[in-house]
Design an enzyme around this catalytic site. Structure first.
Site, PDB file in Angstrom:
ATOM      1  N   GLY A   1     -70.370  -4.575  64.798  1.00  0.00           N
ATOM      2  CA  GLY A   1     -71.512  -4.827  64.132  1.00  0.00           C
ATOM      3  C   GLY A   1     -72.220  -3.323  63.624  1.00  0.00           C
ATOM      4  O   GLY A   1     -73.337  -3.111  63.555  1.00  0.00           O
TER       5      GLY A   1
ATOM      6  N   GLY B   1     -72.361  -1.882  60.866  1.00  0.00           N
ATOM      7  CA  GLY B   1     -72.559  -1.749  59.300  1.00  0.00           C
ATOM      8  C   GLY B   1     -73.965  -1.755  59.004  1.00  0.00           C
ATOM      9  O   GLY B   1     -74.350  -1.534  57.643  1.00  0.00           O
TER      10      GLY B   1
ATOM     11  N   ASP C   1     -64.015 -10.381  60.683  1.00  0.00           N
ATOM     12  CA  ASP C   1     -64.826 -11.259  60.820  1.00  0.00           C
ATOM     13  C   ASP C   1     -64.706 -11.605  62.400  1.00  0.00           C
ATOM     14  O   ASP C   1     -63.394 -12.005  63.018  1.00  0.00           O
ATOM     15  CB  ASP C   1     -64.364 -12.535  60.251  1.00  0.00           C
ATOM     16  CG  ASP C   1     -65.436 -13.676  60.226  1.00  0.00           C
ATOM     17  OD1 ASP C   1     -66.173 -13.730  61.338  1.00  0.00           O
ATOM     18  OD2 ASP C   1     -65.401 -14.560  59.473  1.00  0.00           O
ATOM     19  N   LEU C   2     -65.810 -11.287  63.193  1.00  0.00           N
ATOM     20  CA  LEU C   2     -65.651 -11.318  64.638  1.00  0.00           C
ATOM     21  C   LEU C   2     -65.183 -12.861  65.031  1.00  0.00           C
ATOM     22  O   LEU C   2     -65.051 -13.079  66.475  1.00  0.00           O
ATOM     23  CB  LEU C   2     -66.784 -10.866  65.394  1.00  0.00           C
ATOM     24  CG  LEU C   2     -67.228  -9.310  65.122  1.00  0.00           C
ATOM     25  CD1 LEU C   2     -68.509  -9.040  65.998  1.00  0.00           C
ATOM     26  CD2 LEU C   2     -65.804  -8.439  65.873  1.00  0.00           C
TER      27      LEU C   2
ATOM     28  N   SER D   1     -80.998  -9.383  74.215  1.00  0.00           N
ATOM     29  CA  SER D   1     -82.371  -9.528  73.661  1.00  0.00           C
ATOM     30  C   SER D   1     -83.336 -10.041  74.591  1.00  0.00           C
ATOM     31  O   SER D   1     -82.988 -10.581  75.331  1.00  0.00           O
ATOM     32  CB  SER D   1     -82.147 -10.518  72.417  1.00  0.00           C
ATOM     33  OG  SER D   1     -83.482 -10.602  71.828  1.00  0.00           O
TER      34      SER D   1
ATOM     35  N   TYR E   1     -79.184 -19.110  69.332  1.00  0.00           N
ATOM     36  CA  TYR E   1     -79.295 -17.696  69.431  1.00  0.00           C
ATOM     37  C   TYR E   1     -79.648 -17.258  70.738  1.00  0.00           C
ATOM     38  O   TYR E   1     -79.115 -16.294  71.480  1.00  0.00           O
ATOM     39  CB  TYR E   1     -80.020 -17.008  68.325  1.00  0.00           C
ATOM     40  CG  TYR E   1     -80.336 -15.774  68.613  1.00  0.00           C
ATOM     41  CD1 TYR E   1     -79.345 -14.709  67.978  1.00  0.00           C
ATOM     42  CD2 TYR E   1     -81.444 -14.819  68.895  1.00  0.00           C
ATOM     43  CE1 TYR E   1     -79.397 -13.277  67.930  1.00  0.00           C
ATOM     44  CE2 TYR E   1     -81.504 -13.549  69.075  1.00  0.00           C
ATOM     45  CZ  TYR E   1     -80.625 -12.687  68.507  1.00  0.00           C
ATOM     46  OH  TYR E   1     -80.808 -11.277  68.534  1.00  0.00           O
TER      47      TYR E   1
ATOM     48  N   THR F   1     -79.710 -18.914  73.500  1.00  0.00           N
ATOM     49  CA  THR F   1     -78.732 -19.436  74.464  1.00  0.00           C
ATOM     50  C   THR F   1     -77.705 -18.422  74.670  1.00  0.00           C
ATOM     51  O   THR F   1     -77.013 -17.873  75.601  1.00  0.00           O
ATOM     52  CB  THR F   1     -78.192 -20.616  74.036  1.00  0.00           C
ATOM     53  OG1 THR F   1     -78.964 -21.681  73.951  1.00  0.00           O
ATOM     54  CG2 THR F   1     -77.215 -21.058  74.986  1.00  0.00           C
ATOM     55  N   ALA F   2     -77.279 -17.568  73.330  1.00  0.00           N
ATOM     56  CA  ALA F   2     -76.126 -17.101  73.522  1.00  0.00           C
ATOM     57  C   ALA F   2     -76.600 -15.533  74.268  1.00  0.00           C
ATOM     58  O   ALA F   2     -75.802 -14.941  74.794  1.00  0.00           O
ATOM     59  CB  ALA F   2     -75.666 -16.621  72.062  1.00  0.00           C
ATOM     60  N   LYS F   3     -77.837 -15.229  73.945  1.00  0.00           N
ATOM     61  CA  LYS F   3     -78.424 -13.887  74.390  1.00  0.00           C
ATOM     62  C   LYS F   3     -78.503 -13.896  75.945  1.00  0.00           C
ATOM     63  O   LYS F   3     -78.308 -12.800  76.533  1.00  0.00           O
ATOM     64  CB  LYS F   3     -79.623 -13.438  73.791  1.00  0.00           C
ATOM     65  CG  LYS F   3     -79.381 -12.934  72.303  1.00  0.00           C
ATOM     66  CD  LYS F   3     -78.461 -11.784  72.106  1.00  0.00           C
ATOM     67  CE  LYS F   3     -78.281 -11.496  70.857  1.00  0.00           C
ATOM     68  NZ  LYS F   3     -77.345 -10.342  70.631  1.00  0.00           N
TER      69      LYS F   3
END
Length: 255
Positions: free
Chosen positions: A19, A21, A70-71, A149, A162, A164-166
């Site tokens: 990421g 960019g 694309d990740l 985050s 989001y 949850t992912a963090k």
């Protein structure tokens, strides 16, 4: 403003950033290049990433390597990691920075949305670490830095997938630290507060919301992407050689 500190062990190091960019990632690319590191970064945005390369080259005289991928495509991710190692030698610093903080209401989340969101915000952190681990083991050292985050720590609404992912990134960080530590590989996380990137300004920042947020910070300044560079350099360098499985909160003292 970029940090003034210099970490001699980062000079010539092979660094890979996801990421890179835009936003925090672009600041990290520039920050590591200023240390003399050989920097490759993965991003899906072609024009923005080329602009980052042009800017960094103009500012530093060295051009980072942009790897378009694309990740969500794990095989493409693995190819990008291999290309970084081929160009710059085996990766010994990995910064998992890529994320997408789209807002979403609970009632609108579908299974497909959830899976796609996790495939951007959590899943690549593991598979990028998996891809660099063999070279780090061979080198007998390495630093993996996962960006999480503070959003899940402050009960941020409107983006449950989001957050949850963090939160999951911290669990992943600790699990990887335990697994990779015997090989001299450190794994830590950085949890930024509200960093005002162009995306934040375009989509969510208002004068009132920003003033309210900064008023709750101990340091009464707006956080910029460059403010994440110093903590990341520290965790990448041997200045933090006995620091692993930790989460460094960088939020101006909001929490």
């Amino acid at each position: 403003m970029m940090p003034s500190a210099k970490f001699p062990d980062l000079e010539g190091a092979s660094v890979l950033i996801t990421g890179g960019g835009s936003g925090i990632g672009a600041a990290l690319v520039e920050g590591f290049v200023l240390q003399g590191a050989k920097v490759a970064f993965i991003d899906i945005a072609d024009a923005a990433s080329q602009a980052v390369c042009d800017h960094v080259e103009q500012e530093t005289g060295a051009r980072p390597l942009f790897l378009k991928a694309d990740l969500r495509d794990i095989e493409a991710l693995r190819v990008a990691v291999a290309r970084a190692a081929e160009a710059h030698d085996r990766v010994t610093v990995l910064v998992n920075n890529a994320a997408l903080d789209d807002r979403h209401a609970i009632e609108n989340v579908t299974a497909d949305f959830w899976d796609n969101n996790q495939s951007i915000n959590l899943r690549p952190h593991f598979f990028t670490a998996q891809a660099v681990a063999p070279d780090m083991k061979e080198a007998g050292r390495g630093s993996i830095i996962n960006f999480t985050s503070t959003s899940f720590m402050i009960n941020h609404p409107n983006m449950p997938s989001y957050t949850t992912a963090k939160a999951g990134i911290i669990g992943l960080t600790k699990g990887l630290a335990g697994e990779l530590g015997p090989h001299g590989i450190r794994v830590n996380a950085i949890a930024p507060g509200w960093v005002i990137t162009e995306r934040q300004r375009d989509l969510w920042v208002t004068d009132e919301s920003l003033a309210t947020h900064v008023s709750r910070q101990c340091i009464k300044e707006v956080m910029q992407p460059a403010d994440m560079v110093g903590p990341c350099l520290f965790l990448a360098s041997d200045a933090s050689r006995m620091l692993t499985a930790q989460t460094l909160i960088v939020d101006g003292g909001f929490l």
